[in-house]
Every structure is written in C-alpha cells, then in structure tokens.
Design a protein around this motif. Sequence first.
Motif: not given
Length: 286
Positions: A7-11, A56-63
Amino acid sequence: MPMIVDDFSLKHPDNRHRKRSSRILPLDSSDPMYIQVERLFSKNWRHGQKPKPIVRAVFKILSPDESLELYAIYKSQIQACNLLSRFKKGANEQLCFHGTQRSCALGDDNSQVFLCNSAECPICCIIRGSFDVSKCGSAHSFKRFGAGIYTTSCSSKADDYYSPGRSRQQHPGDLRVLLLNRVVVGKPHNRRHNAPHMNQPPSGHHSVVGLPGVDLNYEETVVYCNDAIRPAYLVVYGPQSLADQPVKVQKDSLSPPSLNQKPMTRSSSNKAHALLSALFKTPLAP
C-alpha cells in the motif's frame, strides 16, 4: 495488470487521490496510521532537556513498485534465512526514525507535497530514490558503526540530526521534519562500544543495534544494504504554540492581599471615589 507490491505503491488504489506527480500523501489526523506514527514520535521523545514538540502533520511516502519490489525480495530472503536459523522474529521489520537536512518547504502544509530538485536536499533525494549507503558520512564524518544507513527508535535523537539547510531563509518557520522508515532489522548484532571499522554486520546477523550504556546514550539501528530500508512516512512537527497551551491562571490574582501590602488610606479611598464618579457620571455610595 501489473502486481502492486504493497500500500506504499504509487499505483495502489488507496493512493489515487494524491496530487499528480506528488510522492507524499497527507494523512487525516483520524487515520489509524497517523495515530500510530504520532504515538511513536511522542512516546520515543526521550531527551528530557529538549521540550517535547507536537506532530503537526503526517505524510505517507509513496514509491514506485520497482523500488518496493527490491525491498520485498530482501525482506523475504531475511525471513527465510531466519526461519532456517530458528530466529523467532523472522524479518523483524521495524519503524525507525532518520533525521537529515531539508532545504525546501516540503510538508510545511498540504500544498507543499512536491519534491524539490536540489541535490542539497537529502530529504527529497531519499524520498525520490530511497537510501544509499554510499552517502554515509556526507553530512557527518563520524561513523560509529562504520559505513551504513543509520536510524533510531528515538525520535528526539533523530531530531538532533535534522537541519533546515537553506530552507530557514527561504521558508522561515519553526516546523521540522523526520523520516519514519520501514527497516528490515533481521537478526541484530548488539553492541555497546563504537566500531567505526565495520562495513557489514558479523556473519549470521543482518544489522547492528547500538545499545545505550557505554558509548551511546540512545539506541540506534544500522543496516548495510540499500534494500533493507524504505522511507514510509514524513513526520512534520513543531513547538507547542501559545494557542495550544492551556491558559494558566496566576495564583496571585485569586489569593487575598499579601500581609506586606499597605492598606488603602481614607484619603486615597476618597480620591478613588471621586475619580470613578467623574468617569461614570454617577454618584457612588461611600
């Protein structure tokens, strides 16, 4: 249809609402992963002398799947290896923090989701292409356990290595960022003493874990293979603002006058009476 690794996939379908060409996806504060990351950050802020900030924020990193597939293959190999050696934790995947320089405003708000192109911004370089063990020592010459990729479970220790670079002049503010990474720790080799000569863990081990007590004050985990780690979350944090802090009522304002205070004299009382009467144009009872 090509296989989506995880689920870290760009697709991955869950990531389709990201902005086009963006590699990070803001998580809502009610998202279970946001809550988990926030707890990890807060629980593992162990430097008592440093005021604890808030997330303040959390971003999921996509690869891209090509990168995630190499990580998945390495993880499977370590899993299989440890099954044969009867190491009960298998791949022993952990979430660990990494602090480094940010030379842009990535993550400062939900519109700052595009990676910069500066070679002097390691945060964006890591998100774009993951970690590279050959870069070890480019920012800090001391290598406690040799040339490896350094992470830690201690968020306040990772914070020591964060640097705003040129972003403080270009994007002033108090927000800081850390990377929270998926790390295949495998079977760790525990050490309490420095070993700067190392370039791989001892035979039968897959990482080095520095334990506090002798040469270290806080834990750190080092891997020596690029495919043993992938960035997972960008954590944005900063100091408690005045608006977020509870209002403190001064005890003095609620307590009776001090015994050292001089009582109001009759003449000063009359002057106060006259002044109030003039201000409100209403006679006051004596």
